[in-house]
Structures are given as structure tokens and as C-alpha cells.
Scaffold this motif. Structure first.
Motif, PDB file in Angstrom:
ATOM      1  N   THR A  27     -21.577 -14.738 -19.325  1.00  0.00           N
ATOM      2  CA  THR A  27     -21.881 -13.309 -19.186  1.00  0.00           C
ATOM      3  C   THR A  27     -23.064 -13.014 -18.283  1.00  0.00           C
ATOM      4  OG1 THR A  27     -23.409 -13.206 -21.059  1.00  0.00           O
ATOM      5  CG2 THR A  27     -21.036 -12.912 -21.532  1.00  0.00           C
ATOM      6  N   ASP A  29     -26.067 -12.910 -19.349  1.00  0.00           N
ATOM      7  CA  ASP A  29     -27.120 -12.300 -20.164  1.00  0.00           C
ATOM      8  C   ASP A  29     -28.346 -13.195 -20.233  1.00  0.00           C
ATOM      9  OD1 ASP A  29     -25.688 -10.000 -20.727  1.00  0.00           O
ATOM     10  OD2 ASP A  29     -24.812 -10.832 -22.551  1.00  0.00           O
ATOM     11  N   ASN A  90      -8.980  -6.828 -28.911  1.00  0.00           N
ATOM     12  CA  ASN A  90     -10.014  -6.548 -27.910  1.00  0.00           C
ATOM     13  C   ASN A  90     -10.364  -7.819 -27.159  1.00  0.00           C
ATOM     14  OD1 ASN A  90     -11.675  -7.951 -29.676  1.00  0.00           O
ATOM     15  ND2 ASN A  90     -12.680  -6.123 -30.451  1.00  0.00           N
ATOM     16  N   GLU A  92     -11.818  -7.384 -23.923  1.00  0.00           N
ATOM     17  CA  GLU A  92     -11.694  -7.002 -22.509  1.00  0.00           C
ATOM     18  C   GLU A  92     -12.835  -7.544 -21.656  1.00  0.00           C
ATOM     19  OE1 GLU A  92      -8.862  -5.854 -21.334  1.00  0.00           O
ATOM     20  OE2 GLU A  92      -8.235  -5.969 -23.423  1.00  0.00           O
ATOM     21  N   GLU A  93     -14.039  -7.637 -22.226  1.00  0.00           N
ATOM     22  CA  GLU A  93     -15.175  -8.195 -21.494  1.00  0.00           C
ATOM     23  C   GLU A  93     -14.825  -9.574 -20.944  1.00  0.00           C
ATOM     24  OE1 GLU A  93     -19.670  -9.912 -22.420  1.00  0.00           O
ATOM     25  OE2 GLU A  93     -18.551  -8.989 -24.040  1.00  0.00           O
ATOM     26  N   PHE A  94     -14.067 -10.339 -21.709  1.00  0.00           N
ATOM     27  CA  PHE A  94     -13.718 -11.699 -21.298  1.00  0.00           C
ATOM     28  C   PHE A  94     -12.473 -11.724 -20.425  1.00  0.00           C
ATOM     29  CE2 PHE A  94     -15.987 -11.923 -25.350  1.00  0.00           C
ATOM     30  CZ  PHE A  94     -17.148 -12.497 -24.864  1.00  0.00           C
ATOM     31  N   TYR A  95     -11.489 -10.884 -20.721  1.00  0.00           N
ATOM     32  CA  TYR A  95     -10.287 -10.854 -19.890  1.00  0.00           C
ATOM     33  C   TYR A  95     -10.618 -10.445 -18.461  1.00  0.00           C
ATOM     34  CZ  TYR A  95      -7.374 -11.694 -23.930  1.00  0.00           C
ATOM     35  OH  TYR A  95      -6.796 -12.262 -25.035  1.00  0.00           O
ATOM     36  N   ARG A  96     -11.613  -9.545 -18.293  1.00  0.00           N
ATOM     37  CA  ARG A  96     -12.034  -9.139 -16.941  1.00  0.00           C
ATOM     38  C   ARG A  96     -12.619 -10.324 -16.170  1.00  0.00           C
ATOM     39  NH1 ARG A  96     -13.933  -4.572 -19.642  1.00  0.00           N
ATOM     40  NH2 ARG A  96     -16.047  -5.405 -19.708  1.00  0.00           N
ATOM     41  N   ARG A  97     -13.193 -11.281 -16.882  1.00  0.00           N
ATOM     42  CA  ARG A  97     -13.834 -12.435 -16.243  1.00  0.00           C
ATOM     43  C   ARG A  97     -12.898 -13.647 -16.143  1.00  0.00           C
ATOM     44  NH1 ARG A  97     -19.569 -11.521 -16.787  1.00  0.00           N
ATOM     45  NH2 ARG A  97     -19.997  -9.924 -18.348  1.00  0.00           N
TER      46      ARG A  97
END
Length: 128
Positions: A27, A29, A90, A92-97
């Protein structure tokens, strides 16, 4: 003891934090209290406290990696299990990457070990 082969979890954490410049490999972060040194192949499964058997991950990302919802292929690309969406609706944060290269240490010898990544893909990753 060489910097790539710490003998304890605490030393492993310090070496991985430094190599990944205190940034989650997936991520990006930099929130120190939630960053954890994750073993690709756990010590309990024959892995070692070695930098090339580690990833610096945010705590929730670490849990998803350990449970097989996330993986990293030998070319250091993020893989996301379809079960993340199926089971939880859910992620989506990971599917986008998905398919993107993760951040790895600059020195090739410090980067995630191919055999450890393949072990995680074969033994832990939830492909379907």
C-alpha cells in the motif's frame, strides 16, 4: 550476524523496516504503529528470520497475506484471491492494485526470495 539473517523476531522486524524504508510493500503506507514484518514462509513452516523471507506490510494486509487472500508472485506482482470479494464483498483497494509490482528493497539479494514466494502461492494462496 549479517544484516540479512536476523535471529529473532525483533531483529527481523528492524531489518525489514529498514530495507523497506518504513513503507508497506503493497500500500505504501508509512504509519509506523501498523507496519509489521511478515514472513513469506512462516518459521513454523520451515521459513527463517531472513530479510529475503520478509515483507513489510500494514497489519491488515499482513493478516490477508497470511490467510491467503493476497500473494506476491516471483516477479513481485500483487495477486488477489477472488475469495476476498466472494467472502467479504469488498477488497477494492487490493483489486485496483492486482498485477502491479510491489515495492521491494533496492538490493537484489534483499528482495523476496523466489522459492519462498512460490511456497506461499502453492501452500497458502486461495486461488479459487
Amino acid at each position: 550476524m549479517s544484516p540479512g539473517r536476523p535471529r529473532t523476531q525483533r531483529a527481523f522486524q528492524a531489518v525489514v523496516l529498514h530495507a523497506y524504508e518504513r513503507r508497506c510493500a503493497i500500500t505504501g503506507d508509512r504509519i509506523r504503529p501498523v507496519l509489521q514484518a511478515a514472513h513469506i514462509r512462516p518459521v513454523t513452516a520451515g521459513g527463517e528470520h531472513r530479510l529475503d523471507n520478509g515483507l513489510l506490510l500494514r497489519s491488515d494486509v499482513h493478516m490477508l497475506f497470511d490467510r491467503g487472500y493476497l500473494a506476491v508472485d516471483p516477479r513481485h506482482r500483487l495477486l488477489v484471491s477472488p475469495r476476498l470479494r466472494e467472502e467479504f464483498g469488498n477488497g477494492e483497494e487490493f483489486y485496483r492494485r492486482a498485477g502491479q509490482e510491489i515495492t521491494v528493497p533496492g538490493r537484489p539479494r534483499d528482495r523476496p526470495n523466489r522459492e519462498a514466494l512460490e511456497w506461499h502461492l502453492d501452500e497458502v494462496f486461495l486461488r479459487t
